[in-house]
Design an enzyme around this catalytic site. Sequence first.
Site, PDB file in Angstrom:
ATOM      1  N   SER A 111     -12.712  -5.424   1.895  1.00 45.39           N
ATOM      2  CA  SER A 111     -13.677  -4.694   1.049  1.00 45.39           C
ATOM      3  C   SER A 111     -15.115  -5.030   1.452  1.00 45.39           C
ATOM      4  CB  SER A 111     -13.436  -4.985  -0.437  1.00 45.39           C
ATOM      5  OG  SER A 111     -12.135  -4.616  -0.833  1.00 45.39           O
ATOM      6  N   PRO A 112     -15.445  -4.913   2.748  1.00 46.27           N
ATOM      7  CA  PRO A 112     -16.787  -5.303   3.197  1.00 46.27           C
ATOM      8  C   PRO A 112     -17.884  -4.368   2.699  1.00 46.27           C
ATOM      9  CG  PRO A 112     -15.596  -4.228   4.978  1.00 46.27           C
ATOM     10  CD  PRO A 112     -14.601  -4.429   3.857  1.00 46.27           C
ATOM     11  N   LEU A 113     -17.479  -3.181   2.226  1.00 44.07           N
ATOM     12  CA  LEU A 113     -18.450  -2.244   1.644  1.00 44.07           C
ATOM     13  C   LEU A 113     -18.418  -2.313   0.116  1.00 44.07           C
ATOM     14  CD1 LEU A 113     -17.652   0.785   3.994  1.00 44.07           C
ATOM     15  CD2 LEU A 113     -19.612  -0.781   4.149  1.00 44.07           C
ATOM     16  N   GLY A 114     -17.858  -3.414  -0.412  1.00 42.87           N
ATOM     17  CA  GLY A 114     -17.775  -3.538  -1.866  1.00 42.87           C
ATOM     18  C   GLY A 114     -16.997  -2.402  -2.486  1.00 42.87           C
ATOM     19  N   ARG A 115     -15.859  -2.079  -1.830  1.00 44.12           N
ATOM     20  CA  ARG A 115     -14.993  -0.973  -2.288  1.00 44.12           C
ATOM     21  C   ARG A 115     -15.769   0.337  -2.373  1.00 44.12           C
ATOM     22  NH1 ARG A 115     -10.180  -3.269  -3.921  1.00 44.12           N
ATOM     23  NH2 ARG A 115     -10.240  -5.491  -4.334  1.00 44.12           N
ATOM     24  N   GLY A 116     -16.747   0.490  -1.476  1.00 42.22           N
ATOM     25  CA  GLY A 116     -17.541   1.717  -1.415  1.00 42.22           C
ATOM     26  C   GLY A 116     -18.865   1.622  -2.158  1.00 42.22           C
ATOM     27  N   PHE A 117     -18.968   0.671  -3.088  1.00 37.24           N
ATOM     28  CA  PHE A 117     -20.157   0.599  -3.945  1.00 37.24           C
ATOM     29  C   PHE A 117     -21.433   0.321  -3.155  1.00 37.24           C
ATOM     30  CE2 PHE A 117     -23.094  -1.603  -6.832  1.00 37.24           C
ATOM     31  CZ  PHE A 117     -23.176  -0.671  -7.848  1.00 37.24           C
ATOM     32  N   TYR A 151       0.854  -1.197   0.000  1.00 43.35           N
ATOM     33  CA  TYR A 151       0.000   0.000   0.000  1.00 43.35           C
ATOM     34  C   TYR A 151       0.889   1.247   0.000  1.00 43.35           C
ATOM     35  CZ  TYR A 151      -3.692  -3.297   1.446  1.00 43.35           C
ATOM     36  OH  TYR A 151      -4.566  -4.345   1.538  1.00 43.35           O
ATOM     37  N   HIS A 207       0.075 -12.081   1.254  1.00 45.57           N
ATOM     38  CA  HIS A 207      -0.952 -11.302   0.543  1.00 45.57           C
ATOM     39  C   HIS A 207      -1.579 -12.100  -0.603  1.00 45.57           C
ATOM     40  CE1 HIS A 207      -1.827  -6.731  -0.105  1.00 45.57           C
ATOM     41  NE2 HIS A 207      -2.906  -7.444  -0.308  1.00 45.57           N
TER      42      HIS A 207
HETATM   43  N1  LIG Z   1      -6.072  -8.726   1.205  1.00 44.65           N
HETATM   44  C1  LIG Z   1      -6.365  -8.058   0.120  1.00 44.65           C
HETATM   45  O1  LIG Z   1      -6.042  -8.453  -0.990  1.00 44.65           O
HETATM   46  C2  LIG Z   1      -7.117  -6.760   0.244  1.00 44.65           C
HETATM   47  C3  LIG Z   1      -7.686  -6.171  -0.905  1.00 44.65           C
HETATM   48  C4  LIG Z   1      -8.397  -4.981  -0.750  1.00 44.65           C
HETATM   49  C5  LIG Z   1      -8.529  -4.399   0.504  1.00 44.65           C
HETATM   50  N2  LIG Z   1      -7.958  -4.997   1.595  1.00 44.65           N
HETATM   51  C6  LIG Z   1      -8.074  -4.405   2.955  1.00 44.65           C
HETATM   52  O2  LIG Z   1      -9.445  -4.224   3.258  1.00 44.65           O
HETATM   53  C7  LIG Z   1      -9.686  -2.874   3.640  1.00 44.65           C
HETATM   54  C8  LIG Z   1     -11.082  -2.449   3.258  1.00 44.65           C
HETATM   55  O3  LIG Z   1     -11.333  -2.679   1.899  1.00 44.65           O
HETATM   56  P1  LIG Z   1     -11.506  -1.502   0.825  1.00 44.65           P
HETATM   57  O4  LIG Z   1     -10.937  -0.241   1.362  1.00 44.65           O
HETATM   58  O5  LIG Z   1     -11.005  -2.052  -0.451  1.00 44.65           O
HETATM   59  O6  LIG Z   1     -13.080  -1.391   0.607  1.00 44.65           O
HETATM   60  P2  LIG Z   1     -14.341  -1.090   1.531  1.00 44.65           P
HETATM   61  O7  LIG Z   1     -13.994  -1.068   2.948  1.00 44.65           O
HETATM   62  O8  LIG Z   1     -15.385  -2.016   1.042  1.00 44.65           O
HETATM   63  O9  LIG Z   1     -14.745   0.381   1.019  1.00 44.65           O
HETATM   64  C9  LIG Z   1     -13.866   1.470   1.151  1.00 44.65           C
HETATM   65  C10 LIG Z   1     -14.387   2.603   0.293  1.00 44.65           C
HETATM   66  O10 LIG Z   1     -15.673   3.003   0.746  1.00 44.65           O
HETATM   67  C11 LIG Z   1     -15.669   4.371   1.136  1.00 44.65           C
HETATM   68  N3  LIG Z   1     -16.468   4.426   2.366  1.00 44.65           N
HETATM   69  C12 LIG Z   1     -16.137   3.934   3.589  1.00 44.65           C
HETATM   70  N4  LIG Z   1     -17.127   4.111   4.482  1.00 44.65           N
HETATM   71  C13 LIG Z   1     -18.123   4.731   3.803  1.00 44.65           C
HETATM   72  C14 LIG Z   1     -19.408   5.193   4.171  1.00 44.65           C
HETATM   73  N5  LIG Z   1     -19.879   5.024   5.410  1.00 44.65           N
HETATM   74  N6  LIG Z   1     -20.170   5.798   3.227  1.00 44.65           N
HETATM   75  C15 LIG Z   1     -19.706   5.960   1.963  1.00 44.65           C
HETATM   76  N7  LIG Z   1     -18.498   5.543   1.545  1.00 44.65           N
HETATM   77  C16 LIG Z   1     -17.704   4.940   2.463  1.00 44.65           C
HETATM   78  C17 LIG Z   1     -14.230   4.756   1.316  1.00 44.65           C
HETATM   79  O11 LIG Z   1     -14.007   6.094   0.926  1.00 44.65           O
HETATM   80  P3  LIG Z   1     -13.397   7.204   1.934  1.00 44.65           P
HETATM   81  O12 LIG Z   1     -12.022   6.757   2.288  1.00 44.65           O
HETATM   82  O13 LIG Z   1     -13.427   8.429   1.116  1.00 44.65           O
HETATM   83  O14 LIG Z   1     -14.345   7.215   3.109  1.00 44.65           O
HETATM   84  C18 LIG Z   1     -13.516   3.813   0.328  1.00 44.65           C
HETATM   85  O15 LIG Z   1     -13.490   4.365  -0.968  1.00 44.65           O
HETATM   86  C19 LIG Z   1      -8.571  -2.099   2.934  1.00 44.65           C
HETATM   87  O16 LIG Z   1      -8.351  -0.837   3.521  1.00 44.65           O
HETATM   88  C20 LIG Z   1      -7.408  -3.043   3.073  1.00 44.65           C
HETATM   89  O17 LIG Z   1      -6.827  -2.884   4.361  1.00 44.65           O
HETATM   90  C21 LIG Z   1      -7.266  -6.168   1.480  1.00 44.65           C
END
Ligand SMILES: NC(=O)c1ccc[n+]([C@@H]2O[C@H](COP(=O)([O-])OP(=O)(O)OC[C@H]3O[C@@H](n4cnc5c(N)ncnc54)[C@H](OP(=O)(O)O)[C@@H]3O)[C@@H](O)[C@H]2O)c1
Length: 331
Positions: free
Chosen positions: A211-217, A62, A132
Site C-alpha cells: 500500500s505505498p500509495l496509502g491505498r490510493g489516498f 485475494y 501473510h
Molecule cells: N501483505 C499485506 O497484508 C498486504 C495488504 C495490502 C496490500 N498488499 C499488497 O500491496 C499491493 C499494493 O497495495 P494496495 O493496492 O493496497 O494500495 P496502493 O498501492 O497504495 O494503492 C492502490 C490504489 O490506488 C489506486 N491507484 C494506483 N495508482 C494510482 C495513480 N497513479 N493515481 C491514482 N490512483 C492510483 C488504485 O486504483 P486503480 O486500480 O483503479 O488504479 C488502487 O485503488 C496490493 O496490490 C497487494 O499486492 C499486501
Amino acid sequence: MTTSLPTTPLGAAGPVVGRIGLGLMGISAFYTGAGQDDAGGARTILGALDRGVTLLDTAEIYGPYANEELLGRTLAESGRRDEVVIATKFGTIRHTGDGGRGLDGSPANLRLSVEGSLRRLQTDRVDLYYQHRMDPGVPIEETVGALADLVAEGKIGGYGLSEAAVDTIRRAHAVHPVTAVQTEYSLWSREPEAELLPALRELGIGFVPYSPLGRGFLTGAIRSVDALAADDFRRDNPRFAGEALDANLRIVEVIEQVAAAAEATPAQVALAWLLAQGEDIVPIPGTRRLDRLDENIAAAGITLTPQQLAQLDAVAPAVGDRYADMTPLNR
Ligand SMILES: NC(=O)c1ccc[n+]([C@@H]2O[C@H](COP(=O)([O-])OP(=O)(O)OC[C@H]3O[C@@H](n4cnc5c(N)ncnc54)[C@H](OP(=O)(O)O)[C@@H]3O)[C@@H](O)[C@H]2O)c1
C-alpha cells in the site's frame, strides 16, 4: 517496448527485481471495481512485464483464489512465466479445516496451501512465499522449518513474512534466512522506520512496502468514500472515516505542493519518496490500469531534492489506525 526500469537485489540473497513491483490485489479483491475486468487485469500484468516490472505480488486470499488464477492464466498463455518473480502468500485460510478464513501457520496447512497456489499459478515453483499474518498458535520456528523443506524441494525459491514483529523475524531468520519482509509503509505509515528497517538492513533482508500509495489516498484521487463501492475495504478503514479522512487530506496537500514543484504527479511523489529511503526497498503499488502503471513506474526516474524530501518527512502523522482490527499485526 524497451525495459526502462532499473533493477535491484531483494535483500542479500534474494532475486534481482525491477525497482518497482506490481501489487495485483485490487484487480480481484477489496477495492472498487475488483473482479470486474479480468481481461484488463491481464493487460496490466503483461504491460508491467513490458516495462521492466518483475516482482508481481498476489495471495491466495485475494479473491480468494481468483487473483492467483488470473496471474497463472496470464503467464501461461503468454509464455512469460520465467520473466517474473511470483510472490504469493499463505496463512489466512485454514485448508486443514473447513477452508474458511483464519490464521493457520501449521506445516500441514502450509503443504496444502502451496500445492493449491502452484496449481492456480500453473507453475512448479513460487519464487517468494510469504506468511501473510503470523499465527500466535504456531511457533514461528515450526512454520519456517516447513518453509525450509519447501525451499529444499524446489517448490519455493525463498520465503517472506508480512506484518511480523522484529523479534519474530529474528527467530525465523535464525532457522532459515528470510528473503523479504512485506509491511505497509508510505508517507502516512512510517512505523517501519523505528525498528523494522534497521533490523532488516542488519540481517540483509529485503523490504517490500505494501500500500505505498496509502491505498490510493496519497494520490489525491480519494477525497471522500462516497464514490467507493459499498463493499470497498476502505469504507471500514479508520483512516478513511469522516473526520480522520478530512484531517489526513492535509498530508495530501503537502504531497500535491511537492508534486507541483517537482513537475510530477502526487502518486509519483509518494513513490519517489519511498525509493529515496533506500535501494533495498521495492514498493508494490497496485493498479488495474495501464495508464496508472505508466505513471507509477515513471517515479523511478524522479529525484526529489533534499528540500522536497524534508518537506515530505515533516508531514503530520496520519489520523486513524491502519486497520479496524490491529491485533493480527506486528506479532
Ligand atoms: N501483505 C499485506 O497484508 C498486504 C495488504 C495490502 C496490500 N498488499 C499488497 O500491496 C499491493 C499494493 O497495495 P494496495 O493496492 O493496497 O494500495 P496502493 O498501492 O497504495 O494503492 C492502490 C490504489 O490506488 C489506486 N491507484 C494506483 N495508482 C494510482 C495513480 N497513479 N493515481 C491514482 N490512483 C492510483 C488504485 O486504483 P486503480 O486500480 O483503479 O488504479 C488502487 O485503488 C496490493 O496490490 C497487494 O499486492 C499486501
